[in-house]
Design a protein around this motif. Structure first.
Motif, PDB file in Angstrom:
ATOM      1  N   ALA A  61      -4.587   0.734 -20.546  1.00 10.07           N
ATOM      2  CA  ALA A  61      -4.065   0.912 -19.187  1.00 10.07           C
ATOM      3  C   ALA A  61      -2.579   1.228 -19.266  1.00 10.07           C
ATOM      4  CB  ALA A  61      -4.302  -0.332 -18.349  1.00 10.07           C
ATOM      5  N   VAL A  62      -2.176   2.318 -18.591  1.00  4.42           N
ATOM      6  CA  VAL A  62      -0.768   2.723 -18.601  1.00  4.42           C
ATOM      7  C   VAL A  62      -0.156   2.703 -17.204  1.00  4.42           C
ATOM      8  CG1 VAL A  62      -0.970   4.097 -20.714  1.00  4.42           C
ATOM      9  CG2 VAL A  62      -1.377   5.183 -18.487  1.00  4.42           C
ATOM     10  N   GLY A  63      -0.985   2.468 -16.187  1.00  7.78           N
ATOM     11  CA  GLY A  63      -0.484   2.412 -14.825  1.00  7.78           C
ATOM     12  C   GLY A  63      -1.514   1.782 -13.912  1.00  7.78           C
ATOM     13  N   PHE A  64      -1.065   1.411 -12.711  1.00  3.34           N
ATOM     14  CA  PHE A  64      -1.978   0.805 -11.750  1.00  3.34           C
ATOM     15  C   PHE A  64      -1.430   0.909 -10.338  1.00  3.34           C
ATOM     16  CE2 PHE A  64       1.085  -2.507 -12.192  1.00  3.34           C
ATOM     17  CZ  PHE A  64       1.002  -3.310 -11.064  1.00  3.34           C
ATOM     18  N   VAL A  65      -2.312   0.794  -9.374  1.00  2.00           N
ATOM     19  CA  VAL A  65      -1.956   0.570  -7.980  1.00  2.00           C
ATOM     20  C   VAL A  65      -2.771  -0.628  -7.518  1.00  2.00           C
ATOM     21  CG1 VAL A  65      -1.270   2.939  -7.425  1.00  2.00           C
ATOM     22  CG2 VAL A  65      -3.625   2.228  -7.057  1.00  2.00           C
ATOM     23  N   ALA A  66      -2.171  -1.446  -6.658  1.00  2.00           N
ATOM     24  CA  ALA A  66      -2.853  -2.626  -6.134  1.00  2.00           C
ATOM     25  C   ALA A  66      -2.490  -2.799  -4.673  1.00  2.00           C
ATOM     26  CB  ALA A  66      -2.450  -3.867  -6.927  1.00  2.00           C
ATOM     27  N   GLY A  67      -3.496  -3.078  -3.863  1.00  2.00           N
ATOM     28  CA  GLY A  67      -3.246  -3.279  -2.445  1.00  2.00           C
ATOM     29  C   GLY A  67      -4.406  -3.953  -1.767  1.00  2.00           C
ATOM     30  N   GLY A  68      -4.272  -4.065  -0.456  1.00  2.00           N
ATOM     31  CA  GLY A  68      -5.305  -4.705   0.340  1.00  2.00           C
ATOM     32  C   GLY A  68      -4.958  -4.626   1.801  1.00  2.00           C
ATOM     33  N   PRO A  69      -5.599  -5.463   2.605  1.00  2.00           N
ATOM     34  CA  PRO A  69      -5.356  -5.414   4.046  1.00  2.00           C
ATOM     35  C   PRO A  69      -3.879  -5.599   4.374  1.00  2.00           C
ATOM     36  CG  PRO A  69      -7.182  -6.872   3.549  1.00  2.00           C
ATOM     37  CD  PRO A  69      -6.552  -6.504   2.240  1.00  2.00           C
ATOM     38  N   HIS A  70      -3.431  -4.901   5.400  1.00  2.00           N
ATOM     39  CA  HIS A  70      -2.040  -5.006   5.843  1.00  2.00           C
ATOM     40  C   HIS A  70      -1.882  -6.331   6.560  1.00  2.00           C
ATOM     41  CE1 HIS A  70       1.744  -4.157   7.831  1.00  2.00           C
ATOM     42  NE2 HIS A  70       1.879  -3.110   7.041  1.00  2.00           N
ATOM     43  N   GLU A  71      -1.230  -7.250   5.914  1.00  2.00           N
ATOM     44  CA  GLU A  71      -1.005  -8.597   6.448  1.00  2.00           C
ATOM     45  C   GLU A  71      -2.335  -9.154   6.940  1.00  2.00           C
ATOM     46  OE1 GLU A  71       2.125  -7.865   9.252  1.00  2.00           O
ATOM     47  OE2 GLU A  71       3.506  -7.295   7.673  1.00  2.00           O
ATOM     48  N   THR A  72      -2.329  -9.780   8.077  1.00  2.00           N
ATOM     49  CA  THR A  72      -3.574 -10.328   8.630  1.00  2.00           C
ATOM     50  C   THR A  72      -3.775  -9.823  10.047  1.00  2.00           C
ATOM     51  OG1 THR A  72      -2.375 -12.292   9.352  1.00  2.00           O
ATOM     52  CG2 THR A  72      -3.492 -12.429   7.220  1.00  2.00           C
ATOM     53  N   ASP A  73      -3.369  -8.582  10.285  1.00  2.00           N
ATOM     54  CA  ASP A  73      -3.399  -8.073  11.660  1.00  2.00           C
ATOM     55  C   ASP A  73      -4.774  -7.557  12.087  1.00  2.00           C
ATOM     56  OD1 ASP A  73      -3.564  -5.660  10.325  1.00  2.00           O
ATOM     57  OD2 ASP A  73      -1.681  -4.865  11.090  1.00  2.00           O
ATOM     58  N   GLY A  74      -5.763  -7.614  11.202  1.00  2.00           N
ATOM     59  CA  GLY A  74      -7.108  -7.198  11.574  1.00  2.00           C
ATOM     60  C   GLY A  74      -7.289  -5.702  11.725  1.00  2.00           C
ATOM     61  N   SER A  75      -6.268  -4.920  11.428  1.00  2.00           N
ATOM     62  CA  SER A  75      -6.360  -3.473  11.582  1.00  2.00           C
ATOM     63  C   SER A  75      -7.091  -2.866  10.394  1.00  2.00           C
ATOM     64  CB  SER A  75      -4.969  -2.853  11.703  1.00  2.00           C
ATOM     65  OG  SER A  75      -4.325  -2.881  10.444  1.00  2.00           O
ATOM     66  N   ARG A  76      -7.243  -1.585  10.448  1.00  2.00           N
ATOM     67  CA  ARG A  76      -7.864  -0.850   9.340  1.00  2.00           C
ATOM     68  C   ARG A  76      -6.780  -0.201   8.485  1.00  2.00           C
ATOM     69  NH1 ARG A  76     -12.931   2.380  11.322  1.00  2.00           N
ATOM     70  NH2 ARG A  76     -13.083   2.544   9.070  1.00  2.00           N
ATOM     71  N   ARG A  77      -5.612  -0.858   8.442  1.00  2.00           N
ATOM     72  CA  ARG A  77      -4.506  -0.404   7.612  1.00  2.00           C
ATOM     73  C   ARG A  77      -4.467  -1.214   6.322  1.00  2.00           C
ATOM     74  NH1 ARG A  77       0.893  -1.301  10.235  1.00  2.00           N
ATOM     75  NH2 ARG A  77      -0.182  -3.101  11.035  1.00  2.00           N
ATOM     76  N   SER A 113      -5.519   4.010   7.080  1.00  2.00           N
ATOM     77  CA  SER A 113      -4.163   4.360   6.653  1.00  2.00           C
ATOM     78  C   SER A 113      -3.663   3.306   5.679  1.00  2.00           C
ATOM     79  CB  SER A 113      -3.222   4.457   7.861  1.00  2.00           C
ATOM     80  OG  SER A 113      -3.092   3.183   8.485  1.00  2.00           O
ATOM     81  N   VAL A 114      -2.560   3.634   5.037  1.00  2.88           N
ATOM     82  CA  VAL A 114      -1.944   2.725   4.073  1.00  2.88           C
ATOM     83  C   VAL A 114      -0.428   2.845   4.211  1.00  2.88           C
ATOM     84  CG1 VAL A 114      -2.030   4.450   2.211  1.00  2.88           C
ATOM     85  CG2 VAL A 114      -1.882   2.022   1.628  1.00  2.88           C
ATOM     86  N   GLU A 115       0.256   1.739   3.997  1.00  6.52           N
ATOM     87  CA  GLU A 115       1.713   1.721   4.024  1.00  6.52           C
ATOM     88  C   GLU A 115       2.229   1.084   2.746  1.00  6.52           C
ATOM     89  OE1 GLU A 115       3.209  -0.187   7.544  1.00  6.52           O
ATOM     90  OE2 GLU A 115       2.346   1.336   8.858  1.00  6.52           O
ATOM     91  N   LEU A 116       3.472   1.377   2.435  1.00  6.75           N
ATOM     92  CA  LEU A 116       4.146   0.741   1.308  1.00  6.75           C
ATOM     93  C   LEU A 116       5.624   0.685   1.600  1.00  6.75           C
ATOM     94  CD1 LEU A 116       5.822   3.119  -0.358  1.00  6.75           C
ATOM     95  CD2 LEU A 116       3.604   3.586  -1.313  1.00  6.75           C
ATOM     96  N   LEU A 117       6.324  -0.119   0.835  1.00  5.06           N
ATOM     97  CA  LEU A 117       7.782  -0.167   0.870  1.00  5.06           C
ATOM     98  C   LEU A 117       8.282   0.272  -0.496  1.00  5.06           C
ATOM     99  CD1 LEU A 117       8.323  -3.612   2.625  1.00  5.06           C
ATOM    100  CD2 LEU A 117       8.909  -1.367   3.552  1.00  5.06           C
ATOM    101  N   VAL A 118       9.326   1.092  -0.492  1.00  6.04           N
ATOM    102  CA  VAL A 118       9.929   1.542  -1.738  1.00  6.04           C
ATOM    103  C   VAL A 118      11.441   1.365  -1.604  1.00  6.04           C
ATOM    104  CG1 VAL A 118      10.057   3.966  -0.970  1.00  6.04           C
ATOM    105  CG2 VAL A 118      10.074   3.444  -3.416  1.00  6.04           C
TER     106      VAL A 118
END
Length: 164
Positions: A61-77, A113-118
């Motif tokens: 493995a040389v890279g990865f992405v990890a994520g999940g539900p946006h907080e607990t807002d119940g949205s489809r983000r 949709s998906v969000e991130l912070l950079v």
């Protein structure tokens, strides 16, 4: 390069990729230990709709992405907590391949949709996100813990064609 869906047994691998990447990116004197890096990745994967994708080259493995539900807002983000590439693989397009594989996983997990912070000074990351169609959301803001400026980005995966 192969993109594979990771599982609980891959958390340590992802955590150490992240540790090596941030150590070099942020100029740390030492690479964080597994004990320091693991909790963040583990927390990012704490929901049944969480996902971990690994980029694998020659069985490693040389890279990865990890994520999940946006907080607990119940949205489809979704929220993308991590995009990490081991420094040994920087400049080889690993991050781009991972991000291009992401829409399929998002759609399969019911996300619209998906969000991130950079960090705003992460020029390589910002360029990559913008080139791949991620859109800036709002103004950059200081991180609440250490003050380093972050920018929020959002992305909506294309819906599959009817009958696909």
């Amino acid at each position: 390069m192969e993109i594979v869906l990771g599982g609980p047994g891959d958390v340590d691998v992802a955590a150490m990729i992240w540790a090596h990447a941030v150590a070099l990116r942020d100029g740390y004197d030492e690479v964080p230990t597994l004990a320091e890096a693991r909790p963040g990745v583990e927390n990012a994967l704490g929901d049944e709709r969480s996902f971990l994708l690994l980029a694998v080259e020659e069985g490693r493995a040389v890279g990865f992405v990890a994520g999940g539900p946006h907080e607990t807002d119940g949205s489809r983000r979704a929220f993308l907590h991590y995009v990490g590439v081991h420094p040994d693989a920087w400049g080889r397009g690993v991050g781009e391949v991972l991000l291009r594989a992401l829409p399929e996983v998002l759609i399969k997990n019911g996300y619209e949709s998906v969000e991130l912070l950079v960090f705003a000074d992460n020029v390589r990351g910002v360029r990559l996100y913008e080139r791949l169609g991620w859109i800036r959301v709002g103004l950059p803001v200081p991180h609440p813990r250490h003050g380093r400026v972050e920018q929020r980005y959002a992305f909506s995966p294309a819906s599959p064609e009817p009958g696909a």
